[in-house]
Design a protein around this motif. Structure first.
Motif, PDB file in Angstrom:
ATOM      1  N   ILE A   1       0.835  -1.205   0.000  1.00 39.02           N
ATOM      2  CA  ILE A   1       0.000   0.000   0.000  1.00 39.02           C
ATOM      3  C   ILE A   1       0.872   1.258   0.000  1.00 39.02           C
ATOM      4  CG2 ILE A   1      -1.540   1.363   1.502  1.00 39.02           C
ATOM      5  CD1 ILE A   1      -3.033  -1.242   2.134  1.00 39.02           C
ATOM      6  N   GLY A   2       1.899   1.267   0.841  1.00 41.35           N
ATOM      7  CA  GLY A   2       2.777   2.431   0.912  1.00 41.35           C
ATOM      8  C   GLY A   2       3.533   2.679  -0.382  1.00 41.35           C
ATOM      9  N   GLU A   3       3.941   1.603  -1.049  1.00 41.22           N
ATOM     10  CA  GLU A   3       4.666   1.746  -2.319  1.00 41.22           C
ATOM     11  C   GLU A   3       3.762   2.302  -3.408  1.00 41.22           C
ATOM     12  OE1 GLU A   3       7.907  -1.855  -1.569  1.00 41.22           O
ATOM     13  OE2 GLU A   3       6.055  -2.268  -2.673  1.00 41.22           O
ATOM     14  N   VAL A   4       2.503   1.884  -3.413  1.00 41.50           N
ATOM     15  CA  VAL A   4       1.542   2.446  -4.375  1.00 41.50           C
ATOM     16  C   VAL A   4       1.344   3.935  -4.101  1.00 41.50           C
ATOM     17  CG1 VAL A   4      -0.925   2.489  -4.970  1.00 41.50           C
ATOM     18  CG2 VAL A   4       0.322   0.328  -4.999  1.00 41.50           C
ATOM     19  N   MET A   5       1.187   4.291  -2.829  1.00 42.79           N
ATOM     20  CA  MET A   5       0.944   5.692  -2.484  1.00 42.79           C
ATOM     21  C   MET A   5       2.164   6.579  -2.789  1.00 42.79           C
ATOM     22  SD  MET A   5      -1.205   5.268   1.084  1.00 42.79           S
ATOM     23  CE  MET A   5      -1.691   6.984   1.189  1.00 42.79           C
ATOM     24  N   ALA A   6       3.358   6.003  -2.743  1.00 47.22           N
ATOM     25  CA  ALA A   6       4.580   6.781  -2.972  1.00 47.22           C
ATOM     26  C   ALA A   6       4.904   6.969  -4.455  1.00 47.22           C
ATOM     27  CB  ALA A   6       5.756   6.102  -2.268  1.00 47.22           C
TER      28      ALA A   6
ATOM     29  N   ILE B   1      -9.483   7.922   1.912  1.00 45.26           N
ATOM     30  CA  ILE B   1      -8.636   6.861   1.371  1.00 45.26           C
ATOM     31  C   ILE B   1      -7.178   7.064   1.795  1.00 45.26           C
ATOM     32  CG2 ILE B   1      -7.623   5.992  -0.781  1.00 45.26           C
ATOM     33  CD1 ILE B   1     -10.405   6.471  -2.079  1.00 45.26           C
ATOM     34  N   THR B   2      -6.703   8.300   1.709  1.00 45.61           N
ATOM     35  CA  THR B   2      -5.311   8.595   2.056  1.00 45.61           C
ATOM     36  C   THR B   2      -5.041   8.289   3.524  1.00 45.61           C
ATOM     37  OG1 THR B   2      -5.239  10.318   0.359  1.00 45.61           O
ATOM     38  CG2 THR B   2      -3.530  10.385   2.054  1.00 45.61           C
ATOM     39  N   ASP B   3      -5.974   8.651   4.389  1.00 47.58           N
ATOM     40  CA  ASP B   3      -5.834   8.376   5.820  1.00 47.58           C
ATOM     41  C   ASP B   3      -5.815   6.879   6.075  1.00 47.58           C
ATOM     42  OD1 ASP B   3      -5.918   9.205   8.693  1.00 47.58           O
ATOM     43  OD2 ASP B   3      -7.827   8.138   8.627  1.00 47.58           O
TER      44      ASP B   3
END
Length: 307
Positions: free
Chosen positions: A206-211, A246-248
């Protein structure tokens, strides 16, 4: 104490069965994996991790639900494609007071059950921040346990809903009954849609997608499409800013891999039709364009053709 059948004793179902049996209920664990059933019968069901480390010896395990007979509570903990067959097997066994609780990712569980039985005695559940994995036959590892939310299909706080809530609470679960479970199912659905197929397609956490700006653009638009469908269906969301919600949600679990990605890493078919694949179905019904979910769903299905 209640007589309970857990239909689908995989990772999550194994946690449910182990803790409910350890609390003194008569629990029947129903699963198609014969080695798993044999291990539970011979050695007990081991559940370790977030809920402690225990081997529960009083679980009745079988591949045949009919052996369990009429139960007070049937918990459907299968993957989405197993919900219909589970309901079909429960139908001839359930008594007038039997309650069916289905806990799944995505949408459509009630509709799958309704093909085989009325929804009068059916409850819907949502597991939140709740992870588990199978270490081997008869052995479940419990990664996290935040909350299980349950509610009546038709809404409202009934005595039987509160009774089921008590059964779970007495077994050590953080469970809460809600008047409007559809709202909670949809709020989880929007987040599942955002991360499930995009993380799977790009093989990212999830973090890699958001980054990654490109991956995050695709993921966020998947969530926006799901949210638009929910609004059109009259879902009473607790938020207006879907991007912030979603971001939270994602920022709290950057290292997580959605179950859809975990299925693909294990070369197993996933629940794409109940999650991202459900959005184009709803979009067609509601007249809402869903290009992002259409593409990522097709990408996930194409990957599965290689398994």
């Amino acid at each position: 104490m209640a007589k309970i059948a857990v239909v689908g004793v995989g990772a999550m179902g194994g946690v449910y069965a182990g803790l409910l049996a350890d609390a003194g209920n008569e629990v029947w664990a129903i699963d198609v994996w014969q080695d798993h059933v044999n291990a539970i019968k011979s050695q007990g069901l081991r559940v370790e991790g977030a809920s402690g480390d225990r081997t529960v010896k009083n679980v009745h395990a079988t591949t045949n639900l009919a052996e369990a007979g009429t139960c007070d509570l049937y918990i459907i903990a299968t993957k989405a494609d197993g919900v219909g067959p589970a309901a079909q097997a429960i139908k001839p066994l359930a008594g007038p007071q039997s309650v069916v609780l289905t806990i799944q990712n995505g949408l459509g569980a009630a509709e799958r059950i309704a093909q085989y039985m009325p929804l009068d005695n059916v409850l819907l559940g949502v597991a939140e921040g709740f992870g588990a994995s199978i270490k081997g036959p008869g052995h479940i590892h419990h990664n996290a346990m935040k909350r299980i939310r349950i509610g009546e299909c038709s809404g409202g706080l009934t005595d039987r809903l509160l009774g089921v809530e008590k059964i779970w609470k007495d077994a050590g679960f953080n469970v809460q009954a809600y008047e409007d479970i559809e709202q909670l199912i949809w709020e989880k659905f929007v987040c599942n849609v955002t991360f499930s197929a995009p993380c799977t397609t790009f093989n990212k956490t999830i973090g890699e997608v958001m980054a990654d700006p490109a991956s995050w653009h695709i993921a966020m638009n998947c969530g926006r499409e799901a949210y638009a469908c929910g609004k059109a269906k009259g879902v009473n969301f607790t938020y207006d800013d879907v991007d912030a919600y979603i971001t939270d949600f994602g920022s709290k679990m950057p290292d997580a891999r959605p179950s859809m990605l975990l299925d693909h890493l294990n070369k197993k078919r996933c629940e794409i039709d109940a999650i991202n694949g459900m959005v184009p179905v709803l979009g067609k019904e509601l007249g809402i364009p869903t290009p992002y979910n259409t593409v990522v769903s097709d990408a996930v299905r194409a990957r599965e053709e290689t398994f």
